[in-house]
Design a protein around this motif. Sequence first.
Motif, mmCIF file in Angstrom:
data_model
loop_
_atom_site.group_PDB
_atom_site.id
_atom_site.type_symbol
_atom_site.label_atom_id
_atom_site.label_comp_id
_atom_site.label_asym_id
_atom_site.label_seq_id
_atom_site.Cartn_x
_atom_site.Cartn_y
_atom_site.Cartn_z
ATOM 1 N N SER A 17 -56.061 -26.756 19.595
ATOM 2 C CA SER A 17 -56.726 -26.877 18.701
ATOM 3 C C SER A 17 -55.606 -25.856 18.179
ATOM 4 N N ASN A 18 -55.455 -24.604 17.937
ATOM 5 C CA ASN A 18 -55.010 -23.773 17.347
ATOM 6 C C ASN A 18 -53.349 -23.259 17.996
ATOM 7 N N GLY A 19 -52.794 -23.660 18.742
ATOM 8 C CA GLY A 19 -51.593 -24.208 19.598
ATOM 9 C C GLY A 19 -51.245 -25.062 20.717
ATOM 10 N N TYR A 20 -50.981 -24.338 21.351
ATOM 11 C CA TYR A 20 -50.062 -25.785 22.788
ATOM 12 C C TYR A 20 -50.219 -24.438 23.624
ATOM 13 N N GLU A 21 -50.881 -25.269 25.104
ATOM 14 C CA GLU A 21 -50.453 -24.536 26.402
ATOM 15 C C GLU A 21 -49.647 -25.020 27.615
ATOM 16 N N VAL A 22 -48.716 -24.713 28.415
ATOM 17 C CA VAL A 22 -47.822 -25.133 29.053
ATOM 18 C C VAL A 22 -48.803 -24.556 30.964
ATOM 19 N N LYS A 23 -48.166 -25.445 31.282
ATOM 20 C CA LYS A 23 -48.630 -25.098 33.437
ATOM 21 C C LYS A 23 -47.428 -25.228 33.813
ATOM 22 N N PHE A 75 -49.808 -20.564 30.299
ATOM 23 C CA PHE A 75 -48.925 -19.743 29.187
ATOM 24 C C PHE A 75 -49.241 -20.015 28.151
ATOM 25 N N VAL A 76 -49.484 -19.539 26.826
ATOM 26 C CA VAL A 76 -49.890 -20.264 26.134
ATOM 27 C C VAL A 76 -49.161 -20.097 24.499
ATOM 28 N N SER A 78 -41.643 -13.029 29.531
ATOM 29 C CA SER A 78 -40.322 -12.736 29.526
ATOM 30 C C SER A 78 -39.509 -13.360 28.559
ATOM 31 N N MET A 79 -37.811 -12.713 28.067
ATOM 32 C CA MET A 79 -37.067 -13.637 27.213
ATOM 33 C C MET A 79 -36.984 -15.073 28.127
ATOM 34 N N GLU A 80 -36.309 -14.853 29.554
ATOM 35 C CA GLU A 80 -36.234 -15.880 30.075
ATOM 36 C C GLU A 80 -37.152 -17.167 29.942
ATOM 37 N N LYS A 81 -38.270 -16.850 30.680
ATOM 38 C CA LYS A 81 -39.365 -17.583 30.500
ATOM 39 C C LYS A 81 -39.518 -17.924 28.799
ATOM 40 N N LEU A 131 -39.654 -22.021 28.189
ATOM 41 C CA LEU A 131 -41.150 -22.840 27.672
ATOM 42 C C LEU A 131 -41.700 -23.219 26.304
ATOM 43 N N GLU A 132 -40.022 -22.512 25.829
ATOM 44 C CA GLU A 132 -39.647 -23.218 24.032
ATOM 45 C C GLU A 132 -38.905 -24.564 24.563
ATOM 46 N N LYS A 133 -38.068 -24.069 25.276
ATOM 47 C CA LYS A 133 -37.419 -25.851 25.049
ATOM 48 C C LYS A 133 -37.749 -27.479 26.186
#
Length: 75
Positions: A10-16, A35-36, A54-57, A61-63
């Motif tokens: 409802s307010n963003g994204y979630e990645v498992k 991660f949310v 971390s910046m790597e993760k 996640l953004e990709k």
Amino acid sequence: MKLIKVLKTSNGYEVKTLLTYKFFGKQFFSREQTFVKSEEEEYWTVPGTGSKVSMEKQLRLEKWLKDHRKFIEKK
């Protein structure tokens, strides 16, 4: 780190993801981690602890989010 699922909340994204720990090519154990990212914030966090990733993760996640956004927002 392997992608399991990308969800629109409802307010963003979630990645498992599935994190696998290996030593000398042998897998010791794997664990699932979530991660949310809310739409107002620019960084990913770990729910429960609220710590930034971390910046790597963050880049991975953004990709994944960029690649899957058109499919999850169609619903």
